[in-house]
Design an enzyme around this catalytic site. Structure first.
Site, PDB file in Angstrom:
ATOM      1  N   ASN A  57     -10.571  -3.316  -6.419  1.00  0.00           N
ATOM      2  CA  ASN A  57      -9.778  -2.321  -7.160  1.00  0.00           C
ATOM      3  C   ASN A  57     -10.399  -1.927  -8.510  1.00  0.00           C
ATOM      4  OD1 ASN A  57      -6.509  -3.448  -5.961  1.00  0.00           O
ATOM      5  ND2 ASN A  57      -7.792  -1.763  -5.244  1.00  0.00           N
ATOM      6  N   ASP A  66       0.830  -1.202   0.000  1.00  0.00           N
ATOM      7  CA  ASP A  66       0.000   0.000   0.000  1.00  0.00           C
ATOM      8  C   ASP A  66       0.868   1.257   0.000  1.00  0.00           C
ATOM      9  OD1 ASP A  66      -2.292   1.459   0.029  1.00  0.00           O
ATOM     10  OD2 ASP A  66      -2.870   0.977   2.081  1.00  0.00           O
TER      11      ASP A  66
HETATM   12  C1  FPP Z   1      -1.695   0.350  -3.311  1.00  0.00           C
HETATM   13  O1  FPP Z   1      -1.300   1.661  -3.505  1.00  0.00           O
HETATM   14  C2  FPP Z   1      -1.243  -0.512  -4.369  1.00  0.00           C
HETATM   15  C3  FPP Z   1      -2.052  -1.141  -5.271  1.00  0.00           C
HETATM   16  C4  FPP Z   1      -3.504  -1.010  -5.334  1.00  0.00           C
HETATM   17  C5  FPP Z   1      -1.524  -2.012  -6.279  1.00  0.00           C
HETATM   18  C6  FPP Z   1      -0.218  -2.678  -5.986  1.00  0.00           C
HETATM   19  C7  FPP Z   1       0.386  -2.889  -7.288  1.00  0.00           C
HETATM   20  C8  FPP Z   1       1.690  -2.824  -7.584  1.00  0.00           C
HETATM   21  C9  FPP Z   1       2.758  -2.648  -6.591  1.00  0.00           C
HETATM   22  C10 FPP Z   1       2.127  -2.912  -8.988  1.00  0.00           C
HETATM   23  C11 FPP Z   1       1.665  -4.109  -9.756  1.00  0.00           C
HETATM   24  C12 FPP Z   1       2.027  -5.398  -9.121  1.00  0.00           C
HETATM   25  C13 FPP Z   1       2.761  -6.389  -9.677  1.00  0.00           C
HETATM   26  C14 FPP Z   1       2.917  -7.695  -8.972  1.00  0.00           C
HETATM   27  C15 FPP Z   1       3.428  -6.232 -10.956  1.00  0.00           C
HETATM   28  P1  FPP Z   1      -2.425   2.751  -3.589  1.00  0.00           P
HETATM   29  O2  FPP Z   1      -2.604   3.122  -5.004  1.00  0.00           O
HETATM   30  O3  FPP Z   1      -3.668   2.285  -2.898  1.00  0.00           O
HETATM   31  O4  FPP Z   1      -1.727   3.899  -2.770  1.00  0.00           O
HETATM   32  P2  FPP Z   1      -2.435   5.036  -1.935  1.00  0.00           P
HETATM   33  O5  FPP Z   1      -3.232   4.352  -0.852  1.00  0.00           O
HETATM   34  O6  FPP Z   1      -1.284   5.802  -1.394  1.00  0.00           O
HETATM   35  O7  FPP Z   1      -3.283   5.818  -2.879  1.00  0.00           O
END
Ligand code: FPP
Length: 230
Positions: free
Chosen positions: A66, A18
């Protein structure tokens, strides 16, 4: 990467990655830049986990919730995932890593499903460690599916439900790490978390390094797990 000083008592670690969005915002960059940096962290952590001797690493890459994000962000995440699989599958295979996908990933774009199926099939015989990527994953949905399958087979027992979870055959879950300061499970591995230790850190996912993983494993090694006993 040298193994940590203490033996890696954890066998299976799961991570809620996250904070990509906040990482980008702090730098006045688009959210995509945060996810892109997040993929670099995935690479480094997957490598470090393997080198530290973990048997399994499960990463929450895309939850069934998501889809509510803007279409452009969903498409960006899918593009990054596609590129990650294409670019890294050789390294996984060469290092005896078995790739596993958990979640109802068949609902993703057919082209991506094909790519994932091929990558999983290619590494299916690898025995060194397992990297499980959760895609379109939701624990409540996983439990409903497992309960339905168990009921269809006429055996609704703990063991039967467990055998129908996406994680069947993986080592028991020892530790769940969540980055970025949030302290909740967000529908991730609810059944498997029954006796897992929880570790929360304020570090945003793109800033999470193998050193942070090592620190979490060290803390885990000092936790007193009683599984309900004394
Ligand atoms: C949370 O950050 C992250 C995600 C929803 C996606 C995680 C995905 C990756 C790290 C990249 C793709 C994965 C692979 C395995 C290639 P957020 O966007 O919710 O952050 P925020 O809460 O700060 O807005």
């Amino acid at each position: 990467m040298t193994p940590p000083d203490i033996p890696p008592l954890a066998r299976h670690v799961a991570i809620i990655m996250d904070g990509n969005g906040r990482w980008a915002k702090k730098r006045l960059l688009p959210r995509f830049a945060g996810h892109k940096a997040g993929v670099e962290t995935v690479r480094k952590i997957a490598r470090a986990a393997r080198e530290m001797g973990l048997e399994a690493l499960t990463l929450y890459a895309f939850s069934s919730e998501n889809w509510k994000r803007p279409a452009e962000e969903v498409s960006d995440l899918m593009g990054l995932l596609k590129h990650f699989i294409q670019a890294d599958i050789d390294e996984f295979d060469a290092n005896n890593v078995r790739l596993k996908i958990i979640g109802h990933y068949q609902a993703l774009a057919p082209e991506l499903v094909k790519l994932l199926d091929e990558a999983v099939a290619r590494t299916a015989g690898n025995t060194g460690s397992t990297l499980a990527v959760a895609l379109n994953y939701g624990a409540q949905d996983e439990l409903v599916r497992a309960a339905q399958a168990a009921a269809a087979a006429g055996d609704i027992s703990t063991e039967a439900i467990e055998a129908h979870l996406y994680t069947a055959g993986m080592p028991p879950l020892d530790l769940i790490i969540r980055t970025s300061g949030e302290q909740r499970l967000s529908n991730f591995l609810l059944w498997q978390a029954a006796y897992a230790e929880l570790y929360f850190t304020d570090i945003l996912w793109p800033d999470f390094t193998p050193k942070h993983l090592e620190k979490a494993l060290e803390e885990f090694a000092h936790r007193n797990r009683r599984y309900g006993g004394l």
